[in-house]
Design a protein around this motif. Structure first.
Motif, PDB file in Angstrom:
ATOM      1  N   GLU A 101      -4.640   4.432  29.069  1.00 23.68           N
ATOM      2  CA  GLU A 101      -5.818   4.369  29.358  1.00 23.68           C
ATOM      3  C   GLU A 101      -6.431   2.820  28.900  1.00 23.68           C
ATOM      4  OE1 GLU A 101      -7.634   7.839  28.582  1.00 23.68           O
ATOM      5  OE2 GLU A 101      -7.289   8.618  30.453  1.00 23.68           O
ATOM      6  N   GLN A 102      -5.583   2.475  27.995  1.00 22.13           N
ATOM      7  CA  GLN A 102      -5.903   1.062  27.072  1.00 22.13           C
ATOM      8  C   GLN A 102      -4.627   0.378  26.962  1.00 22.13           C
ATOM      9  OE1 GLN A 102      -8.796   1.078  23.750  1.00 22.13           O
ATOM     10  NE2 GLN A 102      -9.326   3.255  24.498  1.00 22.13           N
ATOM     11  N   PHE A 103      -4.501  -0.795  26.911  1.00 24.21           N
ATOM     12  CA  PHE A 103      -3.227  -1.441  26.672  1.00 24.21           C
ATOM     13  C   PHE A 103      -2.986  -1.408  25.359  1.00 24.21           C
ATOM     14  CE2 PHE A 103      -4.681  -3.997  30.540  1.00 24.21           C
ATOM     15  CZ  PHE A 103      -3.875  -3.701  31.435  1.00 24.21           C
ATOM     16  N   ASN A 157       8.490   1.420  21.686  1.00 18.85           N
ATOM     17  CA  ASN A 157       9.390   0.725  20.918  1.00 18.85           C
ATOM     18  C   ASN A 157      10.455  -0.190  21.670  1.00 18.85           C
ATOM     19  OD1 ASN A 157       8.472   2.044  18.288  1.00 18.85           O
ATOM     20  ND2 ASN A 157       9.628   4.014  19.083  1.00 18.85           N
ATOM     21  N   MET A 158      10.163  -0.561  22.757  1.00 18.43           N
ATOM     22  CA  MET A 158      11.029  -1.226  23.711  1.00 18.43           C
ATOM     23  C   MET A 158      11.126  -2.788  22.883  1.00 18.43           C
ATOM     24  SD  MET A 158      12.779   0.141  26.013  1.00 18.43           S
ATOM     25  CE  MET A 158      13.357  -1.290  26.632  1.00 18.43           C
ATOM     26  N   ASP A 159      10.212  -3.051  22.252  1.00 19.68           N
ATOM     27  CA  ASP A 159      10.331  -4.369  21.839  1.00 19.68           C
ATOM     28  C   ASP A 159      11.269  -4.536  20.570  1.00 19.68           C
ATOM     29  OD1 ASP A 159       8.258  -3.010  20.475  1.00 19.68           O
ATOM     30  OD2 ASP A 159       7.265  -4.849  19.458  1.00 19.68           O
ATOM     31  N   LYS A 160      11.495  -3.436  20.015  1.00 20.58           N
ATOM     32  CA  LYS A 160      12.404  -3.401  18.627  1.00 20.58           C
ATOM     33  C   LYS A 160      13.668  -3.334  18.827  1.00 20.58           C
ATOM     34  CE  LYS A 160       8.541  -0.946  16.311  1.00 20.58           C
ATOM     35  NZ  LYS A 160       8.315   0.334  15.574  1.00 20.58           N
ATOM     36  N   PHE A 161      14.104  -3.165  20.318  1.00 18.88           N
ATOM     37  CA  PHE A 161      15.685  -3.121  20.632  1.00 18.88           C
ATOM     38  C   PHE A 161      16.437  -2.279  19.752  1.00 18.88           C
ATOM     39  CE2 PHE A 161      13.602  -7.529  21.176  1.00 18.88           C
ATOM     40  CZ  PHE A 161      13.677  -7.721  22.520  1.00 18.88           C
ATOM     41  N   GLU A 162      16.060  -1.166  19.789  1.00 14.26           N
ATOM     42  CA  GLU A 162      16.890  -0.079  19.013  1.00 14.26           C
ATOM     43  C   GLU A 162      17.869   0.448  19.807  1.00 14.26           C
ATOM     44  OE1 GLU A 162      13.100   1.429  15.942  1.00 14.26           O
ATOM     45  OE2 GLU A 162      13.740   2.467  17.821  1.00 14.26           O
ATOM     46  N   GLY A 163      19.081   0.460  19.371  1.00 11.66           N
ATOM     47  CA  GLY A 163      20.255   0.939  19.956  1.00 11.66           C
ATOM     48  C   GLY A 163      20.774   0.217  21.049  1.00 11.66           C
ATOM     49  N   ALA A 164      21.881   0.734  21.841  1.00  8.94           N
ATOM     50  CA  ALA A 164      22.504  -0.409  22.892  1.00  8.94           C
ATOM     51  C   ALA A 164      22.244   0.659  23.974  1.00  8.94           C
ATOM     52  CB  ALA A 164      23.779  -0.369  22.310  1.00  8.94           C
ATOM     53  N   GLY A 165      22.638  -0.013  25.117  1.00  9.88           N
ATOM     54  CA  GLY A 165      22.454   0.593  26.661  1.00  9.88           C
ATOM     55  C   GLY A 165      21.111   0.870  27.161  1.00  9.88           C
ATOM     56  N   VAL A 166      21.269   1.596  28.338  1.00 10.08           N
ATOM     57  CA  VAL A 166      19.924   1.831  28.955  1.00 10.08           C
ATOM     58  C   VAL A 166      19.605   3.239  28.672  1.00 10.08           C
ATOM     59  CG1 VAL A 166      19.004   1.863  31.308  1.00 10.08           C
ATOM     60  CG2 VAL A 166      20.559   0.077  30.766  1.00 10.08           C
ATOM     61  N   GLY A 197      14.538   4.822  34.567  1.00 13.63           N
ATOM     62  CA  GLY A 197      14.723   4.103  33.408  1.00 13.63           C
ATOM     63  C   GLY A 197      13.567   3.470  32.599  1.00 13.63           C
ATOM     64  N   VAL A 198      13.844   3.504  31.271  1.00 12.56           N
ATOM     65  CA  VAL A 198      12.867   2.919  30.328  1.00 12.56           C
ATOM     66  C   VAL A 198      13.134   1.519  30.049  1.00 12.56           C
ATOM     67  CG1 VAL A 198      11.630   3.159  28.237  1.00 12.56           C
ATOM     68  CG2 VAL A 198      12.602   5.131  29.278  1.00 12.56           C
ATOM     69  N   CYS A 199      12.316   0.417  30.718  1.00 14.32           N
ATOM     70  CA  CYS A 199      12.596  -0.676  30.667  1.00 14.32           C
ATOM     71  C   CYS A 199      11.611  -1.680  30.023  1.00 14.32           C
ATOM     72  CB  CYS A 199      12.736  -1.342  32.289  1.00 14.32           C
ATOM     73  SG  CYS A 199      13.123  -2.860  32.237  1.00 14.32           S
ATOM     74  N   ARG A 200      12.219  -2.770  29.538  1.00 14.18           N
ATOM     75  CA  ARG A 200      11.449  -3.778  28.611  1.00 14.18           C
ATOM     76  C   ARG A 200      10.155  -4.409  29.645  1.00 14.18           C
ATOM     77  NH1 ARG A 200      11.540  -9.273  25.877  1.00 14.18           N
ATOM     78  NH2 ARG A 200      10.253  -9.011  24.175  1.00 14.18           N
ATOM     79  N   SER A 201      10.208  -4.480  30.728  1.00 18.91           N
ATOM     80  CA  SER A 201       9.276  -4.794  31.690  1.00 18.91           C
ATOM     81  C   SER A 201       8.195  -3.597  31.535  1.00 18.91           C
ATOM     82  CB  SER A 201       9.777  -5.006  33.107  1.00 18.91           C
ATOM     83  OG  SER A 201      10.575  -5.817  33.246  1.00 18.91           O
ATOM     84  N   ASP A 202       8.493  -2.388  31.533  1.00 19.51           N
ATOM     85  CA  ASP A 202       7.326  -1.341  31.356  1.00 19.51           C
ATOM     86  C   ASP A 202       6.633  -1.682  30.053  1.00 19.51           C
ATOM     87  OD1 ASP A 202       8.064   0.039  33.369  1.00 19.51           O
ATOM     88  OD2 ASP A 202       9.855   0.847  32.370  1.00 19.51           O
ATOM     89  N   TRP A 203       7.491  -1.947  28.925  1.00 19.41           N
ATOM     90  CA  TRP A 203       6.473  -2.578  27.639  1.00 19.41           C
ATOM     91  C   TRP A 203       5.514  -3.637  27.805  1.00 19.41           C
ATOM     92  CZ3 TRP A 203       6.666  -7.156  24.907  1.00 19.41           C
ATOM     93  CH2 TRP A 203       6.028  -6.820  23.521  1.00 19.41           C
TER      94      TRP A 203
END
Length: 346
Positions: free
Chosen positions: A7-9, A331-340, A36-42
């Motif tokens: 409800e808020q950015f 946490n998408m901007d933290k680039f944790e882990g590998a893969g999708v 899928g959880v994508c960085r575009s969603d972040w």
């Protein structure tokens, strides 16, 4: 329906019960089986996309089953297994008439222009133009992982980059987009140099076919490393991350008349990156964008998947619940882990 709502950015989203969507006359409602959880969603969650109106349900990488059909839809029936490009076309504008639905003048994007697929159901517009039938052999999680990152990489490598067998391809950033590009470039016979700061991501890139890897955190000069490996520079280079540094390096590591394809989003403070324009002019370099892929181009990619030349399920890292997707999104901007990461439980 159950859905993730913010409800808020930049404020933590939460699970809510919302009214089920109803189909537009030209659209359908899809029961979401995987997302899928994508960085575009972040990017959307932090407020980088002006299309988003609050409150909002994110999500654009989806696969599922047609649940309801609008009265004007001719090609689809309840129960059909489908996916959809993350950019949808109207089917009637000049760009759509030319076959370029990915740059439609009136394009829509689930999770941006309207509520998306971090939910049990999602509405899809202009279904006859945009839906893609899924082969029975393709599971929903793998199909969802194609929706943004894989198809964007396919178009970037195959259509925009026009990559040929034997050429050198540099991939800067080995998240979902970059790893997809590594697999696709390798499948068509190119030699791939993968660049990242994570040894885990680079290891996976090698497993997916990268000829060589460069750890950008450990080498003195990424451009020089790529030029040395490729003996003169890459024929095609992708910025699969979307950062001024990776963009600059991708252009700079090209050989003469090479092609840079910008795949990673460049938004907010990164929207005006420095470009080595003197090199672009002197070496006749090409700078191209890649913005999704049209539904009618999926056939070529799906044929390569069915033949075993592309194995996108190898890119799936975690399968999570809708509740767990909230933390994954933030946490998408933290680039944790590998893969999708894919939501498979709703």
């Amino acid at each position: 329906m159950k859905a993730v709502v913010f409800e808020q950015f930049s404020a933590p989203p939460r699970i809510q019960q919302l009214p089920d969507p109803t189909p537009e006359a030209h659209g359908v409602v899809v029961k979401v089986m995987a997302n899928g959880v994508c960085r575009s969603d972040w990017h959307g969650w932090v407020g980088h996309d002006t299309d988003i109106q609050l409150p909002h349900v994110p999500g654009h990488e989806l696969a599922g089953v047609v649940e309801a059909v609008g009265k004007d839809v001719k090609k689809w029936r309840i129960g059909d297994r489908v996916t959809v490009p993350f950019v949808g076309g109207c089917g009637t504008c000049p760009e759509c008439h030319s076959g370029n639905h990915q740059v439609c003048d009136s394009q829509f994007q689930p999770g941006f222009t309207h509520w998306g697929s971090f939910a049990e159901y999602v509405g899809i517009h202009y279904a006859d133009v945009n839906l893609v039938a899924l082969p029975e052999t393709l599971d929903f999680a793998t199909a969802a992982s194609l929706g943004c990152r894989f198809v964007t990489s396919f178009r970037a490598v195959v259509d925009q980059g026009n990559t040929a067998a034997g050429q050198w391809v540099a991939v800067h950033g080995c998240g979902g987009v970059g790893l997809s590009a590594v697999m696709i470039a390798n499948a068509i016979g190119a030699n791939v140099v993968a660049v990242d700061i994570s040894e885990e991501a680079l290891k996976l890139a090698r497993q997916l076919g990268a000829t060589a890897t460069v750890n950008a955190a450990k080498v003195a000069n990424v451009v020089e490393a790529v030029v040395e490996i490729t003996r003169g520079g890459a024929h095609v280079s992708l910025d699969a991350l979307g950062h001024p540094t990776t963009c600059f390096n991708s252009i700079s590591n090209l050989r003469k008349r090479g092609k840079h394809v910008q795949v990673g989003l460049m938004l907010a403070e990164n929207s005006m990156p420095a470009i080595p324009m003197s090199k672009v002019i002197a070496n006749e370099l090409e700078i191209l964008g890649s913005h999704g892929m049209q539904a009618h181009r999926y056939d070529a990619m799906l044929a390569m998947i069915e033949s075993g030349k592309l194995v996108p399920e190898r890119l799936i890292g975690k399968r999570i619940t809708l509740e767990q997707s909230i933390e994954a999104l933030m946490n998408m901007d933290k680039f944790e882990g590998a893969g999708v990461t894919v939501v498979t439980e709703f």
